[in-house]
Structure formats: structure tokens, C-alpha cells
Scaffold this motif. Structure first.
Motif, PDB file in Angstrom:
ATOM      1  N   LYS A  62     -85.564   2.384 -17.937  1.00  0.00           N
ATOM      2  CA  LYS A  62     -86.061   1.013 -18.010  1.00  0.00           C
ATOM      3  C   LYS A  62     -85.576   0.190 -16.818  1.00  0.00           C
ATOM      4  N   ASN A  63     -84.314   0.385 -16.460  1.00  0.00           N
ATOM      5  CA  ASN A  63     -83.720  -0.385 -15.360  1.00  0.00           C
ATOM      6  C   ASN A  63     -83.058   0.580 -14.392  1.00  0.00           C
ATOM      7  N   ARG A  64     -83.458   0.471 -13.149  1.00  0.00           N
ATOM      8  CA  ARG A  64     -82.902   1.303 -12.091  1.00  0.00           C
ATOM      9  C   ARG A  64     -82.300   0.383 -11.030  1.00  0.00           C
ATOM     10  N   TYR A  65     -81.089   0.695 -10.594  1.00  0.00           N
ATOM     11  CA  TYR A  65     -80.387  -0.131  -9.618  1.00  0.00           C
ATOM     12  C   TYR A  65     -80.181   0.689  -8.335  1.00  0.00           C
ATOM     13  N   GLU A 239     -78.503   5.461  -6.265  1.00  0.00           N
ATOM     14  CA  GLU A 239     -79.196   4.820  -7.381  1.00  0.00           C
ATOM     15  C   GLU A 239     -78.388   5.040  -8.653  1.00  0.00           C
ATOM     16  N   ILE A 240     -78.324   3.996  -9.475  1.00  0.00           N
ATOM     17  CA  ILE A 240     -77.559   4.008 -10.726  1.00  0.00           C
ATOM     18  C   ILE A 240     -78.473   3.532 -11.851  1.00  0.00           C
ATOM     19  N   GLY A 241     -78.332   4.146 -13.016  1.00  0.00           N
ATOM     20  CA  GLY A 241     -79.106   3.722 -14.177  1.00  0.00           C
ATOM     21  C   GLY A 241     -78.465   4.225 -15.457  1.00  0.00           C
ATOM     22  N   ALA A 307     -92.351   2.576 -25.474  1.00  0.00           N
ATOM     23  CA  ALA A 307     -90.950   2.189 -25.655  1.00  0.00           C
ATOM     24  C   ALA A 307     -90.297   3.106 -26.679  1.00  0.00           C
ATOM     25  N   LEU A 308     -89.048   3.490 -26.392  1.00  0.00           N
ATOM     26  CA  LEU A 308     -88.255   4.291 -27.311  1.00  0.00           C
ATOM     27  C   LEU A 308     -87.191   3.388 -27.914  1.00  0.00           C
ATOM     28  N   ARG A 317     -79.211  14.418 -23.712  1.00  0.00           N
ATOM     29  CA  ARG A 317     -79.265  15.122 -22.443  1.00  0.00           C
ATOM     30  C   ARG A 317     -80.595  14.918 -21.743  1.00  0.00           C
ATOM     31  N   LEU A 318     -81.474  14.149 -22.300  1.00  0.00           N
ATOM     32  CA  LEU A 318     -82.724  13.839 -21.616  1.00  0.00           C
ATOM     33  C   LEU A 318     -82.436  12.940 -20.428  1.00  0.00           C
ATOM     34  N   GLY A 319     -83.269  13.049 -19.415  1.00  0.00           N
ATOM     35  CA  GLY A 319     -83.028  12.282 -18.204  1.00  0.00           C
ATOM     36  C   GLY A 319     -84.290  11.739 -17.599  1.00  0.00           C
TER      37      GLY A 319
END
Length: 405
Positions: A62-65, A239-241, A307-308, A317-319
Motif C-alpha cells: 500500500k505504501n512504498r518509501y 526502498e522500504i515498505g 483491499a486485504l 511470508r507473502l511479499g
């Protein structure tokens, strides 16, 4: 003369002929009678009918930095790896000031001459300061002498005032000379600094590291640089999320996406043996894109965002970017009479099925309300509990004896 009787007219002969005819008729019946055909059958049931759209898609955060370099600098070798967990405020990258650029001999000579010129200007400014100090000392003495003479009445008060003004003027001149000397000192320092940057000391590392910190809790998703390297302002570093907050993007054919509405229920299958993940359609993007299918056909598809609400522990472990199979429910009907789609046979403009009745296949017309790939919702023609044939071929006709497999 006795009359001779025909052997065919005796009762025994007639009985033998009759038995022979019956045996021949039985043999013909056994040879030409319709034989039961082995068929597959299924039960007509009553349950929930769903019209679904089945497509595949992928998970995304949802949010990627994206962490970028704030200025031109030298990136220190990263210590983090993809998948490492970070907390808000942790140092994720370190930058050192960029190394000076190499220059040619001509530019180095110019810089050296600039140092000499600045140094000469500084000496001239120092001389002006000494001159101003001497002039101030003389003006101070003259002002003191004039003040004593004016107290004794030997000179007019105006002469004393002129001496005092001359002292003040000399003081201002000294201040200006000192400012000129300070400016000359700065010019010398600037010229020497430029020359020092042109000839860095061997093995010397610049000091003053900048530390870039993580803005959120999450995991490292991507390292754009995995070694020390020079970077420019705005260049992406990593990148961090948070993989616990994800959504799914399903690309649906543009001809089918009109049935999908926000709020529709979705089941996502990861294919790893885990239980399906429930979701809800939140947005249908208003723009399509072209995608080439596995058969080489160009298709117009539209992204549907799902949306989950929660990610269960067994799916931790999903990515980002993982493939999922989506089942989007576009309509639903409870207590519907359901017939397998494999039992339907087209009869002109109508549909019919073959119902097994007393060992025979009986053709029966049915009225279909809606159907999907697996089941058909029947309004009239059959009822729950009846047995129908699956995959009836051209050899099946009304009244055909059948035997269930």
C-alpha cells in the motif's frame, strides 16, 4: 386305400417349429435390441449460485518509501540487505562529502597565483591598518593638546572641536582599514582552500558523514546500490515498505470489468496451499492498457484494486509482486436450483438436459436464468435430487438405456 398324413400336421411337429421361431426371435432381439450406454451422471442440487470473474494478478504494498540522496555525495557501503527489518529512525544509509574534482596543471597554476595575489592584498591591507593606527595616535595627541590649550584660553573652542573631529575621522579610517584587512584574510583563506581541494592528501577521507534514517517501520524491499559509489542529488538509494499492509491488483478484460463494482467480495489464492485470502474491491481504474496473452493475442485490460483487511499469520511470508489467483463475485443468489454446466445441451434457441429415469435417458427442456463455468441456475425443467447426464454425446437420444459409471 389309406390316406398318408403329412408330418407337418402333427402336434409334435408344430411345437418344434414354434420353439424354433421363438428362439430365432429371441436371438434377433438380443442382437438388435438397444444396449445400455455407460454414462457419467451428477445430481441436481439446491444452493448458492455465484457469477464470478476469475483472473490472476499480483500483490503490492500500500505504501512504498523510496530513500533518495539529498545532495551530491559519496555513498558508504550499505550494511542492510533485502528483507532486513528496520524501525523508524534507524540509520539506513550514510553519505560522505563528495571527493574534489581533479584539475589540470594550468588551473592549478592559476589557483596558486590567486593565492599569491590574495596574500599581497592582505599585506597591503595590513599596511593600511598600521598607517591608520599611526594617524589615529597623532590625532589623539593633537586632540588632547588642543583640549588643554582651550581650557587655559590660548585657543578658541572651535579649534578644539576641529581636533576632536580629526581624531574621530582617524578612528573611522582605522576601522575601515581593519575591515579591508579582514576581507583580505578571507580572500587568502578562500584561495588556499581552492588550492587544497585541487591537491587532496593521499589516503585522507573526508569527515562529516550524513546519516539518512528510515521514516517508518518495515523491511528493505530493494537496494538500488549495494556498494560504495558516488550519488547525485535525488538519486534513489533503497526502498522500504511494510509487507503486512498489502493490496492486490487484478487485471480484468475490459469487456468483463463493467460487471465488477466497488465493494464486491474477492477470494485470493496464493497457490501455496494456504487458505484463500478474503478481500474487497476498492477501486476500478478508469483507464485500460494493452497486454499480450499467452496465445499472442493483444487484449485490453483494466486494473482492479483489491483491499486485504488483514493478513493472517500463515500468509506472513507473502511479499510485494507475488502472483495470486482472484475470484471476484459479481452476483449471488441463494437457494437456486443448480445443474452442472456439463449437463446442458443446446437445442436451437433453448437448452435441454437428459434426466436418468428408470435406467433410461429422458430429454427434458430447461429454462436457464444464468450460468457460469461450473454451474447453471435453472428456473424450470428439473428439481433438486434428480440425476442428469454429464457430457451427453450425439449417441444419446430420448429413451436411450443408460448405465451409470
Amino acid at each position: 386305400m389309406n390316406e398318408q398324413k403329412s408330418p407337418w400336421k402333427t402336434p409334435r411337429r408344430w411345437a418344434i417349429v414354434g420353439l424354433a421361431l421363438l428362439a430365432a426371435a429371441a436371438l434377433l432381439y438380443a442382437v438388435y435390441r438397444p444396449r445400455p450406454i455407460t454414462v457419467e451422471v451428477a445430481q441436481v442440487t439446491s444452493g448458492k449460485f455465484e457469477q464470478v470473474v476469475e483472473e490472476d494478478g499480483q500483490l503490492r504494498l500500500k505504501n512504498r518509501y523510496v530513500i533518495t540522496a539529498p545532495t551530491l555525495a559519496q555513498l558508504q557501503r550499505p550494511t542492510l540487505k533485502v528483507g532486513d527489518a528496520v524501525q523508524a529512525g534507524d540509520v539506513v544509509a550514510r553519505l560522505a562529502p563528495a571527493a574534489p574534482q581533479l584539475i589540470d596543471a594550468r588551473t592549478r597554476t592559476v589557483l596558486q597565483q590567486r593565492v599569491g595575489s590574495a596574500d599581497a592584498a592582505r599585506r597591503a591591507a595590513a599596511a593600511q591598518v598600521q598607517r591608520a593606527q599611526t594617524a589615529l595616535a597623532q590625532a589623539t595627541l593633537e586632540a588632547g593638546r588642543s583640549d588643554q590649550l582651550a581650557q587655559r584660553g590660548f585657543i578658541a573652542p572651535s579649534a578644539r572641536d576641529q581636533s576632536d573631529l580629526a581624531r574621530r575621522s582617524a578612528q573611522q579610517a582605522l576601522t575601515a582599514a581593519q575591515a579591508e584587512q579582514a576581507m583580505a584574510d578571507f580572500a587568502v583563506a578562500e584561495a588556499r582552500a581552492a588550492l587544497a581541494q585541487a591537491v587532496p592528501t593521499a589516503g585522507e577521507r573526508p569527515a562529516g558523514l550524513w546519516e539518512i534514517k528510515s521514516p517508518v517501520n518495515g523491511q528493505v524491499l530493494k537496494l538500488h546500490l549495494d556498494s560504495a559509489a558516488p550519488v547525485t542529488a535525488g538519486q534513489s538509494l533503497l526502498e522500504i515498505g511494510d509487507t503486512a499492509a498489502m493490496e492486490a491488483v487484478i487485471d480484468v478484460l475490459s469487456g468483463e470489468v463493467r460487471q465488477v463494482l466497488p465493494g464486491a467480495a474477492v477470494l485470493l489464492t496464493t497457490g501455496s496451499g494456504a487458505a484463500p485470502l478474503p478481500g474487497t474491491v476498492t477501486r476500478v481504474e478508469p483507464v485500460a492498457f494493452t497486454k499480450v496473452s499467452a496465445l499472442g493475442i493483444e487484449e485490453q485490460r483494466v486494473n482492479v484494486v483489491v483491499a486485504l483487511p488483514t493478513v493472517p499469520s500463515d500468509a506472513a511470508r507473502l511479499g510485494d509482486g507475488f502472483r495470486v489467483d482472484a475470484r471476484i463475485t459479481v452476483s449471488s443468489q441463494a437457494d437456486a436450483v443448480l445443474v452442472p454446466s456439463a449437463a446442458l445441451v443446446r437445442d436451437g434457441e433453448r437448452w435441454r438436459v437428459f434426466v436418468v429415469d428408470a435406467g433410461k435417458a429422458r430429454a427434458r427442456a430447461v429454462q436457464i436464468h444464468d450460468r457460469n463455468a461450473d454451474m447453471a441456475w435453472v428456473k424450470d425443467g428439473v428439481k433438486a435430487g434428480e440425476t442428469v447426464l454429464l457430457y451427453p454425446g450425439s449417441t444419446i437420444a430420448d429413451g436411450q438405456p443408460v448405465r451409470t459409471r
